[in-house]
Each structure stands twice: as C-alpha cells, then as structure tokens.
Design a protein around this motif. Structure first.
Motif, mmCIF file in Angstrom:
data_model
loop_
_atom_site.group_PDB
_atom_site.id
_atom_site.type_symbol
_atom_site.label_atom_id
_atom_site.label_comp_id
_atom_site.label_asym_id
_atom_site.label_seq_id
_atom_site.Cartn_x
_atom_site.Cartn_y
_atom_site.Cartn_z
ATOM 1 N N ILE A 143 -9.778 10.840 -8.000
ATOM 2 C CA ILE A 143 -10.324 12.086 -8.020
ATOM 3 C C ILE A 143 -9.162 12.757 -8.730
ATOM 4 C CG2 ILE A 143 -10.519 13.833 -6.419
ATOM 5 C CD1 ILE A 143 -11.777 11.410 -4.352
ATOM 6 N N GLU A 144 -8.000 12.656 -8.392
ATOM 7 C CA GLU A 144 -6.904 13.331 -8.880
ATOM 8 C C GLU A 144 -5.525 12.574 -9.250
ATOM 9 O OE1 GLU A 144 -3.518 16.501 -6.929
ATOM 10 O OE2 GLU A 144 -5.675 16.785 -6.367
ATOM 11 N N ARG A 145 -5.394 12.477 -10.512
ATOM 12 C CA ARG A 145 -4.269 11.599 -11.007
ATOM 13 C C ARG A 145 -2.755 12.433 -10.735
ATOM 14 N NH1 ARG A 145 -5.515 8.012 -16.094
ATOM 15 N NH2 ARG A 145 -7.285 6.835 -15.350
ATOM 16 N N ASP A 146 -2.119 12.266 -9.452
ATOM 17 C CA ASP A 146 -1.009 12.927 -9.189
ATOM 18 C C ASP A 146 0.251 12.037 -9.511
ATOM 19 O OD1 ASP A 146 1.002 14.289 -7.827
ATOM 20 O OD2 ASP A 146 0.103 14.223 -5.749
ATOM 21 N N LEU A 147 0.946 12.589 -10.336
ATOM 22 C CA LEU A 147 1.879 11.874 -10.980
ATOM 23 C C LEU A 147 3.036 11.661 -9.756
ATOM 24 C CD1 LEU A 147 3.732 10.642 -13.345
ATOM 25 C CD2 LEU A 147 4.514 12.843 -13.895
ATOM 26 N N THR A 148 3.151 12.712 -8.767
ATOM 27 C CA THR A 148 4.292 12.260 -7.711
ATOM 28 C C THR A 148 3.898 11.286 -6.771
ATOM 29 O OG1 THR A 148 3.132 13.864 -6.216
ATOM 30 C CG2 THR A 148 4.790 14.760 -7.811
ATOM 31 N N ARG A 149 2.664 10.798 -7.004
ATOM 32 C CA ARG A 149 2.279 9.541 -6.038
ATOM 33 C C ARG A 149 2.202 8.136 -6.838
ATOM 34 N NH1 ARG A 149 1.724 10.779 -0.680
ATOM 35 N NH2 ARG A 149 0.956 13.135 -0.420
ATOM 36 N N LEU A 150 2.329 8.374 -8.379
ATOM 37 C CA LEU A 150 2.160 7.100 -9.162
ATOM 38 C C LEU A 150 2.931 5.977 -8.608
ATOM 39 C CD1 LEU A 150 0.900 5.778 -11.386
ATOM 40 C CD2 LEU A 150 2.682 6.895 -12.945
ATOM 41 N N TYR A 151 4.218 6.569 -8.367
ATOM 42 C CA TYR A 151 5.152 5.311 -7.674
ATOM 43 C C TYR A 151 4.771 4.355 -6.679
ATOM 44 C CZ TYR A 151 9.213 3.059 -5.491
ATOM 45 O OH TYR A 151 9.951 2.207 -4.877
ATOM 46 N N SER A 152 3.861 5.089 -5.744
ATOM 47 C CA SER A 152 3.656 4.546 -4.463
ATOM 48 C C SER A 152 2.460 3.687 -4.901
ATOM 49 C CB SER A 152 3.014 5.500 -3.433
ATOM 50 O OG SER A 152 4.068 6.315 -2.820
ATOM 51 N N LEU A 153 1.530 3.995 -5.690
ATOM 52 C CA LEU A 153 0.368 3.158 -6.303
ATOM 53 C C LEU A 153 1.036 1.944 -7.010
ATOM 54 C CD1 LEU A 153 -2.512 2.578 -6.856
ATOM 55 C CD2 LEU A 153 -2.637 4.338 -8.552
ATOM 56 N N VAL A 154 1.767 2.283 -7.916
ATOM 57 C CA VAL A 154 2.272 1.082 -8.634
ATOM 58 C C VAL A 154 3.085 0.134 -7.546
ATOM 59 C CG1 VAL A 154 4.117 0.563 -10.396
ATOM 60 C CG2 VAL A 154 2.293 1.997 -10.953
ATOM 61 N N ASN A 155 3.959 0.510 -6.851
ATOM 62 C CA ASN A 155 4.635 -0.158 -5.826
ATOM 63 C C ASN A 155 3.814 -1.229 -5.028
ATOM 64 O OD1 ASN A 155 7.174 -1.078 -4.749
ATOM 65 N ND2 ASN A 155 6.791 0.214 -2.823
ATOM 66 N N VAL A 156 2.872 -0.556 -4.341
ATOM 67 C CA VAL A 156 1.561 -1.144 -3.564
ATOM 68 C C VAL A 156 0.940 -2.214 -4.314
ATOM 69 C CG1 VAL A 156 -0.287 -1.085 -2.348
ATOM 70 C CG2 VAL A 156 1.684 0.502 -1.830
ATOM 71 N N LEU A 157 0.476 -1.904 -5.634
ATOM 72 C CA LEU A 157 -0.202 -2.777 -6.522
ATOM 73 C C LEU A 157 0.691 -4.393 -6.808
ATOM 74 C CD1 LEU A 157 -2.501 -0.463 -8.807
ATOM 75 C CD2 LEU A 157 -3.328 -1.962 -6.999
ATOM 76 N N CYS A 158 1.781 -3.900 -7.216
ATOM 77 C CA CYS A 158 2.957 -4.882 -7.671
ATOM 78 C C CYS A 158 3.081 -5.951 -6.344
ATOM 79 C CB CYS A 158 4.095 -4.263 -8.178
ATOM 80 S SG CYS A 158 4.142 -3.631 -9.916
ATOM 81 N N MET A 159 3.324 -5.189 -5.402
ATOM 82 C CA MET A 159 3.562 -5.948 -4.262
ATOM 83 C C MET A 159 2.382 -6.982 -3.744
ATOM 84 S SD MET A 159 5.772 -3.927 -1.661
ATOM 85 C CE MET A 159 5.005 -2.584 -1.376
#
Length: 284
Positions: A143-159
């Motif tokens: 819905i909204e590509r929030d750059l400030t949230r990208l770290y959390s998304l990347v971190n969770v997917l990598c884990m």
C-alpha cells in the motif's frame, strides 16, 4: 455507530472543544472535555482529545491515568486515532493483549491503512511471531513503500530465510529511487543469501552514482568487505573515506574499521594506534 465514526453527542463535544481551542484557550477546551467526560460513559475519542490537548508530558505525569485505564479496560475505540493511541498506551504499560485488541480495532476501522498494518507488523515482531510480522509488513508495503520501515521488513524476511524476497523488494525500490539506505539494505540481503560479490558490486555501483551520502555507502562497503574477509579491499575503502570525507563521525568509523582489520590480521600495535586516534578525535 459506524466504523471509525463518533456518536453524534461525542462528535459534538469534540467539535465544541476545538472551537474553544480556536476562540478561547487550550485550558478552556481541556476543562470542557474533562467536565463532559465526568458525566458520561467513557469515550476513547474524548479521552484521546483531552490527552492530545494536554500534551505528552502531562499524560506521562499521570494526569489521565484513571481515565486511560478505564478506556483500556472497557471501551470500543470510536476512531482510528483513538484506537492507535490506546494501543500505544497499552504498549507503554506492557499490556500486549489489550494492545493487540486496539490494533485489531484500528484494522477494523481502516483495513487498508498502511499505518495500521505497519504497527501490527511491529507488534508481531516484538512478540517474535515473525510469520505474522512479515505478513503485515508486506501488506503495508504493497500500500505504501515506507523507507523508514524497510529495515524491519528486510530484517524479518532474512530471519525467515526469505532473503531473496527481501532482495527483490530492495532492488525494485532502488530502481525507483537510488537511495543509499536502500542500497545498504539490498547489500545486506545479498550477504544473507551468500551472494557476496553481488553485494559488493551493488555498493560499488552506488558509490559511483552517489555524491551526498557517498561516505556512508563506503563505510557499509568496508564493513561488508571485512565481513567476507576481503581485508585489503576493505582497508583501501576506509582509506578512501579518510581521504575524501570531512565528517568526524564518518572518519571515526573508518579509523575503527582500519583498527579492526589490523587486529584481524594479528597486528595489535597498529590496531591500538588506530584506536588511540579514534579516542583523540572523540575527545576533541
């Protein structure tokens, strides 16, 4: 009561407080709401409005502690803002069960709100429920590509061993906007996948196109080169930082990186010398 709407008499009270705020004073608006709430069943919308007008410091001091407790225990939130605010109050109190209750009410009120979905992702990440965290982060990101949230998304997917999915998202974002932070996250995903050369290539290419935040990208490149044991290339990268950057923070990081390389290569005296330079810079 419709989803996300206040009952007419509640809306009337909130609107009157806003007129008082505009025409009289903040204190009169707060006093009116406090008097109104004292004679009514708890309204999260009114309590939220009082807290908003009073300010964070007043709320944190306990001014509305009893009203907030009553709203947390008994109320169905009337608006998106009041639902998210009560969720934050529950989080501060360590009440994760009611926090989720209010977040789910916020989702009921605004099912396509990226703001709500990101907060649900954050909630599940804090609870170590990574599958649900990823689910809500990804829904929000669509819905909204929030750059400030990208770290959390990347971190969770990598884990979750979904680094390739995270890398694809970063690559798509980078093609839209060649941002240093996105490049760094993309490289981290590639490292998690074992694609070390590709990660280095991404950062090297970004350094060529970046001028304003070039030093920060070089620092990340040096860190990744150290991570994969390419110390000579890392040392050259940190030296380039020292030669081209004036920021004390960036220079301190580069010198710390050189000290780490010296230590990793068994040269303790050189490492100590570099760290002394870091300390001298900090002191000055």
């Amino acid at each position: 009561m419709a989803d996300g709407e206040m009952l007419p008499f509640v809306a009337s009270a909130v609107n009157k407080s806003r007129l008082l705020l505009r025409n009289s004073s903040r204190e009169e608006a707060i006093a009116f709401l406090e008097q109104w709430q004292s004679g009514q069943r708890i309204s999260s919308a009114v309590v939220y409005e009082m807290a908003r007008l009073a300010g964070t410091r007043e709320v944190d001091s306990g001014r509305y502690r009893d009203l907030i407790t009553e709203a947390i225990q008994d109320d169905v939130p009337e608006t998106l803002d009041s639902a998210l605010w009560l969720a934050s109050q529950c989080r501060a109190r360590g009440d994760s069960g009611r926090q989720l209750y209010f977040l789910m009410n916020a989702l009921r009120i605004a099912p396509q709100s990226a703001r709500v979905l990101y907060q649900l992702g954050e909630y599940y990440e804090e609870c170590h429920d990574l599958d649900n965290a990823a689910r809500f982060y990804l829904r929000a990101f669509c819905i909204e590509r929030d750059l400030t949230r990208l770290y959390s998304l990347v971190n969770v997917l990598c884990m979750l061993d979904r680094a390739s999915e995270a890398a694809r998202i970063c690559q798509e974002m980078y093609l839209e906007e060649k941002n240093s932070e996105v490049a760094d996250h993309w490289a981290k995903c590639l490292i998690a996948m074992g694609a070390h050369d590709e990660a280095v290539h991404v950062l090297r290419e970004h350094v060529k196109s970046e001028s304003e935040e070039r030093g920060f990208t070089l620092m990340e490149l040096g860190r990744i080169l150290c991570h994969v044991g390419r110390f000579e290339e890392a040392a050259k990268t940190y030296q380039e930082v020292l030669e081209s950057e004036s920021s004390p923070y960036v220079r301190k990081y580069a010198m710390s990186g050189l000290a780490y390389i010296a230590l990793a290569q068994g040269n303790e005296s050189e490492a100590a010398s570099m760290l002394n330079k870091v300390l001298l810079n900090l002191n000055s």
